[in-house]
Design a protein around this motif. Structure first.
Motif, mmCIF file in Angstrom:
data_model
loop_
_atom_site.group_PDB
_atom_site.id
_atom_site.type_symbol
_atom_site.label_atom_id
_atom_site.label_comp_id
_atom_site.label_asym_id
_atom_site.label_seq_id
_atom_site.Cartn_x
_atom_site.Cartn_y
_atom_site.Cartn_z
ATOM 1 N N UNK A 28 39.312 34.329 27.763
ATOM 2 C CA UNK A 28 38.282 35.163 28.387
ATOM 3 C C UNK A 28 38.257 35.031 29.912
ATOM 4 N N UNK A 29 39.079 34.139 30.469
ATOM 5 C CA UNK A 29 39.186 33.978 31.925
ATOM 6 C C UNK A 29 40.465 34.597 32.480
ATOM 7 N N UNK A 30 41.280 35.219 31.629
ATOM 8 C CA UNK A 30 42.533 35.819 32.093
ATOM 9 C C UNK A 30 42.296 37.017 33.020
ATOM 10 N N UNK A 37 41.299 42.134 45.577
ATOM 11 C CA UNK A 37 42.636 42.549 46.000
ATOM 12 C C UNK A 37 43.763 41.625 45.590
ATOM 13 N N UNK A 38 43.475 40.593 44.802
ATOM 14 C CA UNK A 38 44.542 39.697 44.328
ATOM 15 C C UNK A 38 44.705 39.866 42.822
ATOM 16 N N UNK A 39 45.811 39.354 42.314
ATOM 17 C CA UNK A 39 46.085 39.444 40.881
ATOM 18 C C UNK A 39 45.120 38.568 40.095
ATOM 19 N N UNK A 40 44.840 38.998 38.880
ATOM 20 C CA UNK A 40 44.033 38.180 37.968
ATOM 21 C C UNK A 40 44.898 37.047 37.417
ATOM 22 N N UNK A 41 44.261 36.107 36.747
ATOM 23 C CA UNK A 41 44.992 35.016 36.102
ATOM 24 C C UNK A 41 46.086 35.585 35.195
ATOM 25 N N UNK A 42 45.718 36.529 34.341
ATOM 26 C CA UNK A 42 46.693 37.121 33.427
ATOM 27 C C UNK A 42 47.815 37.836 34.155
ATOM 28 N N UNK A 43 47.489 38.519 35.243
ATOM 29 C CA UNK A 43 48.518 39.226 36.017
ATOM 30 C C UNK A 43 49.473 38.250 36.703
ATOM 31 N N UNK A 44 48.940 37.148 37.214
ATOM 32 C CA UNK A 44 49.808 36.139 37.829
ATOM 33 C C UNK A 44 50.753 35.564 36.785
ATOM 34 N N UNK A 45 50.212 35.215 35.632
ATOM 35 C CA UNK A 45 51.046 34.624 34.572
ATOM 36 C C UNK A 45 52.079 35.620 34.052
ATOM 37 N N UNK A 46 51.702 36.882 33.907
ATOM 38 C CA UNK A 46 52.662 37.907 33.471
ATOM 39 C C UNK A 46 53.757 38.073 34.518
ATOM 40 N N UNK A 47 53.379 38.038 35.786
ATOM 41 C CA UNK A 47 54.354 38.136 36.882
ATOM 42 C C UNK A 47 55.338 36.966 36.813
ATOM 43 N N UNK A 48 54.827 35.767 36.607
ATOM 44 C CA UNK A 48 55.696 34.594 36.493
ATOM 45 C C UNK A 48 56.647 34.760 35.305
ATOM 46 N N UNK A 147 50.637 26.768 41.983
ATOM 47 C CA UNK A 147 49.644 26.198 42.890
ATOM 48 C C UNK A 147 48.391 27.065 42.948
ATOM 49 N N UNK A 148 48.587 28.373 42.985
ATOM 50 C CA UNK A 148 47.439 29.287 42.967
ATOM 51 C C UNK A 148 46.641 29.089 41.678
ATOM 52 N N UNK A 149 47.357 29.004 40.570
ATOM 53 C CA UNK A 149 46.685 28.863 39.274
ATOM 54 C C UNK A 149 45.928 27.542 39.162
ATOM 55 N N UNK A 150 46.468 26.486 39.752
ATOM 56 C CA UNK A 150 45.777 25.196 39.697
ATOM 57 C C UNK A 150 44.482 25.249 40.508
ATOM 58 N N UNK A 151 44.482 25.952 41.627
ATOM 59 C CA UNK A 151 43.249 26.127 42.393
ATOM 60 C C UNK A 151 42.265 26.982 41.594
#
Length: 175
Positions: A28-30, A37-48, A147-151
């Motif tokens: 529920x936090x994805x 203007x930045x990617x969501x958690x889910x978008x960052x992970x999908x990008x990775x 690093x972004x995800x850990x923050x």
């Protein structure tokens, strides 16, 4: 000599830690975005999950020169692949399978292949890199986003797993 197997194993370690973060963040936090203007958690992970694919293509097909048309041609496909990863389960699965596909492709590369130079069209800089250097960049890219995800985990009230592990080891050493 540090070679293809070393890159693959090092990447597997990085990806294992990324998967752990993906698992630790609740589904529920994805959709959470740290700022406008930045990617969501889910978008960052999908990008990775999707981003190493172009490197597999470049090195697997022995492409020796890259220009903007290469990325422009891949752009719509990459965006579609990222957007197709909608759920936490899909993203975690893509991280696992894509990570292993990348590591397996890398560990089969010969020293000769790794030493080949790939040229980049202006204004990209530097104008060329070895395949070896390009492959190291995949890990660097993932660690940047991790690093972004850990923050973001901290913002969400989650202590990152590597911090938990260090805290447990430190507490164990005191007793």
């Amino acid at each position: 000599m540090y070679g293809a197997r070393d890159i693959a194993e090092s990447f597997r370690t990085v990806r294992k830690n990324t998967v752990q973060i993906a698992e630790d963040i609740p589904a529920d936090k994805y959709g959470f975005k740290a700022a406008e203007g930045v990617k969501s958690v889910g978008e960052i992970l999908a990008h990775i999950a999707i981003s190493p694919g172009w490197q597999i293509e470049v090195h697997g097909q022995r492409i020796s020169s890259i220009d903007f048309s290469f990325f422009a041609g891949r752009g719509p496909q990459v965006l579609a692949e990222e957007k197709a990863l909608q759920s936490k389960d899909q993203i975690v699965d893509a991280l696992r399978t894509g990570g292993e596909a990348f590591a397996s492709a890398v560990e089969r590369m010969t020293p000769d292949l790794l030493s080949q130079v790939v040229a980049f069209a202006a204004p990209m800089q530097p104008a060329q890199k070895t395949r070896f250097e390009m492959l190291l960049g995949v890990k660097e890219h993932e660690m940047h986003h991790r690093g972004q995800l850990m923050l973001i985990e901290r913002i969400l009230g989650i202590v990152p797993h590597l911090t938990r592990r260090r805290q447990a080891a430190t507490a164990g050493a005191r007793t």
